[in-house]
Design a protein around this motif. Structure first.
Motif, PDB file in Angstrom:
ATOM      1  N   ASP A  94      -7.413 -10.725   2.508  1.00  0.00           N
ATOM      2  CA  ASP A  94      -6.104 -11.383   2.507  1.00  0.00           C
ATOM      3  C   ASP A  94      -6.085 -12.282   3.734  1.00  0.00           C
ATOM      4  O   ASP A  94      -6.129 -11.798   4.874  1.00  0.00           O
ATOM      5  CB  ASP A  94      -4.990 -10.340   2.575  1.00  0.00           C
ATOM      6  N   THR A  95      -6.018 -13.579   3.536  1.00  0.00           N
ATOM      7  CA  THR A  95      -6.134 -14.528   4.641  1.00  0.00           C
ATOM      8  C   THR A  95      -5.028 -14.367   5.676  1.00  0.00           C
ATOM      9  O   THR A  95      -5.218 -14.706   6.853  1.00  0.00           O
ATOM     10  CB  THR A  95      -6.141 -15.974   4.098  1.00  0.00           C
ATOM     11  N   GLN A  96      -3.880 -13.817   5.288  1.00  0.00           N
ATOM     12  CA  GLN A  96      -2.800 -13.656   6.257  1.00  0.00           C
ATOM     13  C   GLN A  96      -3.001 -12.443   7.176  1.00  0.00           C
ATOM     14  O   GLN A  96      -2.295 -12.280   8.168  1.00  0.00           O
ATOM     15  CB  GLN A  96      -1.461 -13.539   5.548  1.00  0.00           C
ATOM     16  N   ASP A 100      -9.003  -9.439   8.313  1.00  0.00           N
ATOM     17  CA  ASP A 100      -9.738  -9.824   7.119  1.00  0.00           C
ATOM     18  C   ASP A 100     -10.565 -11.095   7.321  1.00  0.00           C
ATOM     19  O   ASP A 100     -11.441 -11.408   6.502  1.00  0.00           O
ATOM     20  CB  ASP A 100      -8.785 -10.006   5.937  1.00  0.00           C
ATOM     21  N   GLY A 156      -7.316 -13.471  -5.045  1.00  0.00           N
ATOM     22  CA  GLY A 156      -7.594 -12.137  -4.559  1.00  0.00           C
ATOM     23  C   GLY A 156      -9.065 -11.836  -4.361  1.00  0.00           C
ATOM     24  O   GLY A 156      -9.429 -10.727  -3.982  1.00  0.00           O
ATOM     25  N   ARG A 259      -5.719  -8.135  -7.248  1.00  0.00           N
ATOM     26  CA  ARG A 259      -6.513  -8.409  -6.048  1.00  0.00           C
ATOM     27  C   ARG A 259      -7.649  -7.420  -5.944  1.00  0.00           C
ATOM     28  O   ARG A 259      -7.496  -6.227  -6.211  1.00  0.00           O
ATOM     29  CB  ARG A 259      -5.628  -8.329  -4.798  1.00  0.00           C
ATOM     30  N   ARG A 262      -9.397  -4.279  -0.727  1.00  0.00           N
ATOM     31  CA  ARG A 262      -9.738  -4.691   0.628  1.00  0.00           C
ATOM     32  C   ARG A 262     -10.555  -3.607   1.308  1.00  0.00           C
ATOM     33  O   ARG A 262     -10.648  -2.469   0.830  1.00  0.00           O
ATOM     34  CB  ARG A 262      -8.475  -5.010   1.431  1.00  0.00           C
TER      35      ARG A 262
END
Length: 265
Positions: A94-96, A100, A156, A259, A262
């Motif tokens: 998740d780029t935010q 990550d 995702g 997604r 992660r």
């Protein structure tokens, strides 16, 4: 002497299935992974002797590690006819989320830089072999295992899709560079294959294929020296459609795509 194949990521999944397929075809094996004990245990279970196969411990994300393994292979077994850069990882991001960004770096380092580092130490020897008219070996072949996920960027799946798109482009560039020097570059893009890498996926996986069936199709494609092939065949048609699908329809089709898990999930 029987031809030699060098395979990374050979402790499970696609790499292990490819190793078995090449062994069945009478090839010698040079198998590479971080889990050397797992590879050796598998060889023992298959009844494959030390004369037929050797294991090398390496992490492809560490260039020096995989280069050392390649040098050990050259010294102990000679020049491979086929080098398969198969090792890879698949982690959602998740780029935010700040941490990550390191996940994406790790994925790119393994799936792209690891492929280049796998090929690098063999090029000089394979070129020399290709230029030798008395060599009994056929043209050397470098094989990059990419993914159909490299065709379009799935929501995702940013890190994995980006890495596999980069791998496809890298192999395409390398193919043009090496063709005149007698070497072939084959890019294989698997669809969904039953491996430890896909076991955690929480979304539909159309045309799911066993690793052994993939290895059989991959072996034939490599022998033919195809430049690029999506496996299985039905997924190839999906890939063709995805390539030309206008963005507005592509975005609508995949807007609710689950997604990928992660690293901390």
């Amino acid at each position: 002497m029987r031809p030699l194949v060098f395979i990374t990521g050979a402790s499970s999944g696609i790499g292990q299935a490819l190793a078995l397929r090449y062994h069945q075809a009478g090839w010698r094996l040079a198998l590479v992974a971080r889990r050397v004990a797992d590879m050796q245990a598998w060889l023992n279970d298959q009844g494959i002797s030390a004369e037929e196969a050797r294991c090398y411990g390496a992490d492809v994300s560490d260039a020096n590690s995989i280069i050392d393994a390649a040098k050990a292979c050259l010294a102990a077994q000679g020049v491979p006819t086929v080098v398969i850069a198969n090792a890879g990882i698949s982690i959602g991001m998740d780029t935010q989320v700040r941490e990550d960004l390191e996940v994406m770096q790790k994925v790119m380092q393994t799936n792209v830089m690891g492929m280049a580092a796998t090929f690098h130490p063999f090029l000089e020897a394979m070129k020399a072999q290709a230029a030798n008219p008395t060599s009994p070996q056929k043209a050397g072949t470098l094989v990059g295992i990419a993914s159909v996920a490299g065709i379009r960027g799935m929501p995702g799946h940013a890190a994995y899709c980006a890495s596999k798109a980069a791998a496809i482009s890298y192999c395409e560039s390398l193919r043009g560079e090496l063709k005149s020097q007698g070497l072939r570059v084959v890019t294989l893009a698997p669809g969904y294959i039953q491996t430890p890498l896909t076991q955690k996926n929480k979304f539909p996986m159309p045309f799911l294929m066993t690793a052994d069936d993939f290895a059989s199709e991959a072996f034939k494609a490599i022998e033919k020296g195809v430049s690029f092939k999506v496996i299985p065949a039905p997924m190839a048609w999906v890939a063709r459609i995805l390539r030309i699908l206008p963005d507005v329809f592509f975005d609508r089709l995949f807007k609710n795509q689950p997604r990928k898990h992660r690293a901390n999930h």
